[in-house]
Scaffold this active site. Sequence first.
Site, PDB file in Angstrom:
ATOM      1  N   SER A 378      -0.666   8.785   2.286  1.00  0.00           N
ATOM      2  CA  SER A 378      -0.054   8.438   1.010  1.00  0.00           C
ATOM      3  C   SER A 378      -0.213   9.627   0.071  1.00  0.00           C
ATOM      4  CB  SER A 378      -0.776   7.202   0.441  1.00  0.00           C
ATOM      5  OG  SER A 378      -0.359   6.975  -0.864  1.00  0.00           O
ATOM      6  N   TYR A 452       2.077   1.508  -5.161  1.00  0.00           N
ATOM      7  CA  TYR A 452       2.173   0.324  -4.323  1.00  0.00           C
ATOM      8  C   TYR A 452       1.412   0.550  -3.014  1.00  0.00           C
ATOM      9  CZ  TYR A 452       3.530  -3.173  -1.140  1.00  0.00           C
ATOM     10  OH  TYR A 452       3.446  -4.158  -0.225  1.00  0.00           O
ATOM     11  N   GLU A 453       1.622   1.719  -2.438  1.00  0.00           N
ATOM     12  CA  GLU A 453       0.916   2.039  -1.193  1.00  0.00           C
ATOM     13  C   GLU A 453      -0.580   1.926  -1.397  1.00  0.00           C
ATOM     14  OE1 GLU A 453       4.152   5.487  -0.182  1.00  0.00           O
ATOM     15  OE2 GLU A 453       2.025   5.982  -0.083  1.00  0.00           O
ATOM     16  N   LEU A 454      -0.986   2.493  -2.523  1.00  0.00           N
ATOM     17  CA  LEU A 454      -2.409   2.504  -2.817  1.00  0.00           C
ATOM     18  C   LEU A 454      -2.942   1.091  -2.912  1.00  0.00           C
ATOM     19  CD1 LEU A 454      -4.837   4.203  -3.578  1.00  0.00           C
ATOM     20  CD2 LEU A 454      -4.130   3.981  -5.951  1.00  0.00           C
ATOM     21  N   GLY A 457      -2.890  -0.775   0.363  1.00  0.00           N
ATOM     22  CA  GLY A 457      -3.953  -0.282   1.235  1.00  0.00           C
ATOM     23  C   GLY A 457      -5.310  -0.736   0.764  1.00  0.00           C
TER      24      GLY A 457
END
Length: 539
Positions: A378, A452-454, A457
Amino acid sequence: MRHREIALTLLVLMFISTSETCTSRPRITAVEGEPFYLKYCFSSSEPKNETATIKWYKSSGSHGPKELSSSSSPRITLQGYVLEFWPVESDDSGSYSFQMGNASYEWKLSVIRRSKHSCFTEKQVISKTVEVKKSLQVACEHSYYQKLAHRTSLYKNCEQIENNKNPFLQKNAEFKDRGYYTCVFFLHHNGKLFNVTKTFNITIVGDRSNVIPVLLGPKLNHVKVELGKDVRLNCSALLNEKDVVYWNFWKENETDPNVHEEGETRIRTSEGKSYASRILRIENINEKNLNFSYNCTVASEGGIDTRTFILLKKEDMVDIPGHVFTRGMIIAVLISVIVVCVAIVGVIYRVDLALFYRHFMGRDETLTDGKTYDAFVSYLKGCQPENREEHTFAVETLPRVLEKHFGYKLCIFERDVVPGGAVVDEIHSLIEKSRRLIIVLSKSYMSNEVRYELESGLHKALVERKIKIILIELTPVSDFTLLPQSLSLLKSHRVLRWKPEESLSYNSRFWKNLLYLMPAKTVKPCGDELEVLPALSQS
Ligand SMILES: *[C@@H]1O[C@H](CO)[C@@H](O)[C@H](O)[C@H]1NC(C)=O
Ligand SMILES: *[C@@H]1O[C@H](CO)[C@@H](O)[C@H](O)[C@H]1NC(C)=O
Ligand SMILES: *[C@@H]1O[C@H](CO)[C@@H](O)[C@H](O)[C@H]1NC(C)=O
Ligand SMILES: *[C@@H]1O[C@H](CO)[C@@H](O)[C@H](O)[C@H]1NC(C)=O
Ligand SMILES: *[C@@H]1O[C@H](CO)[C@@H](O)[C@H](O)[C@H]1NC(C)=O
Ligand SMILES: *[C@@H]1O[C@H](CO)[C@@H](O)[C@H](O)[C@H]1NC(C)=O
Ligand SMILES: *[C@@H]1O[C@H](CO)[C@@H](O)[C@H](O)[C@H]1NC(C)=O
Ligand SMILES: *[C@@H]1O[C@H](CO)[C@@H](O)[C@H](O)[C@H]1NC(C)=O
């Protein structure tokens, strides 16, 4: 003088004879069928009034006191202070009182049945305890009827053992002598034969008073001492009252001036025995005190017991210490130093050790979990000039090292995902398929997309515990406030700091740490590359 003595003796005799034969107990049990008597105990302090009349009364049950006379019953005779029954029968039970002037006395008499099956009545036995080996005496004596008896028999457990005028048994008690000894006095009265019984219940007990004295502790005691010091030798014994404990410490008629025998301490036990202890104090021990037998002895009638104490030089603590002790200390210190060093090295090279172990064991944790990628990378996407560095790192440097050199499979959105489709769902499923989430942090990381990825995850990492997060700080991030707070919960060793000038070599700490955080994997793909990353060396 002589007259007074005789008078005194007479008085004593008179007193004894009256007190022996008179009946002082207020409650009496008699056996039916036997002659029986009640005798008033005339107190010598009472003035004797010879002229006073004596009266005997009987009261039983509901009947009030009734004066007794010789005509009341043919079995009763009144003789001054004595009331005799020839013999006593069960209806004689009741209260009897004696009256003389204003002196009076009352007895309660209960007449019990004669035992049918035995020569004596169990309720009428006199208990006697005799110690074994002590003198056992059974004398058939009766203070009142003795004179009248023409014959007396002695029975043991109802078997006759003697039959004469005065049976008398005397012997050293043995345990088999226990039993019931019955004296039967036969006497005539008014032409009839009567018998009076007296039974002893004799119990033989073990020797209670004398113990064989014993000294406590082993026969021979070696006491380690240091020269010049003092020692106290404690000798203690279990012994009888009259036994003695003492120390023998004389050397050819003379004593050492530094040896002192202390006083004895005794503790009496409830059984008449004692614990005695006596201390021998040896001050300023010298060579002469060594190898000498200091004997402690307990002596009694039964014999003696001795314990020997020998002083030995405590060598282990004086001579050998010089080298053995220091050698031991050095070894101990060395061992602890080595242990500490190993521990420190272990901590410092924890990562290398873990990697070595992985390699050595051929561990591979990626085989069975069904995931496609080893890590989802990411980073801030887009090619704005200020993000170039991140872009290069994520899309070029990371794959070059991790994929080409170490054989990992990365998921880099920009590279691996065909454009189009629902981005959010795509990212979600890609993270799901990855074993690690590598977040490349920089000042400008916070864009909506990567956020969002963060968060996705982080949710997996912290709540579902499905994915582990690796943070790579590409440029020093001073303001973490923009990051989700849960990120601060990550263990600090999961945050790697990229130092462009130091992290070039594959062997550098940065890559080792990253490998350590990556899942264990055995595949080693393509051939060796240069030790220095060309792409990075230019930048
Ligand atoms: C003693 O006398 C009683 C009865 O008065 C009699 O039963 C008993 O046998 C006599 N005992 C002996 C040893 O003669
Ligand atoms: C002795 O007893 C008689 C009759 O009970 C009485 O009269 C007399 O006073 C008594 N004498 C003494 C010294 O108590
Ligand atoms: C008997 O009683 C009288 C008076 O009641 C008294 O003087 C006398 O000392 C008493 N005698 C004895 C022996 O107690
Ligand atoms: C006789 O003595 C023994 C031992 O003390 C006791 O057990 C037993 O009950 C005694 N017998 C009677 C009849 O008192
Ligand atoms: C000696 O030993 C005995 C028994 O072990 C103990 O009771 C006593 O207190 C000792 N005496 C001293 C002075 O230590
Ligand atoms: C010890 O004393 C005895 C007699 O008391 C004597 O015969 C002996 O010679 C003495 N021994 C020494 C070494 O003094
Ligand atoms: C003391 O005893 C030890 C061993 O029992 C012996 O080797 C040593 O020679 C003895 N020393 C003396 C002075 O008697
Ligand atoms: C102490 O006893 C031992 C053996 O029992 C004996 O050899 C030694 O001479 C005795 N010591 C003294 C001082 O009596």
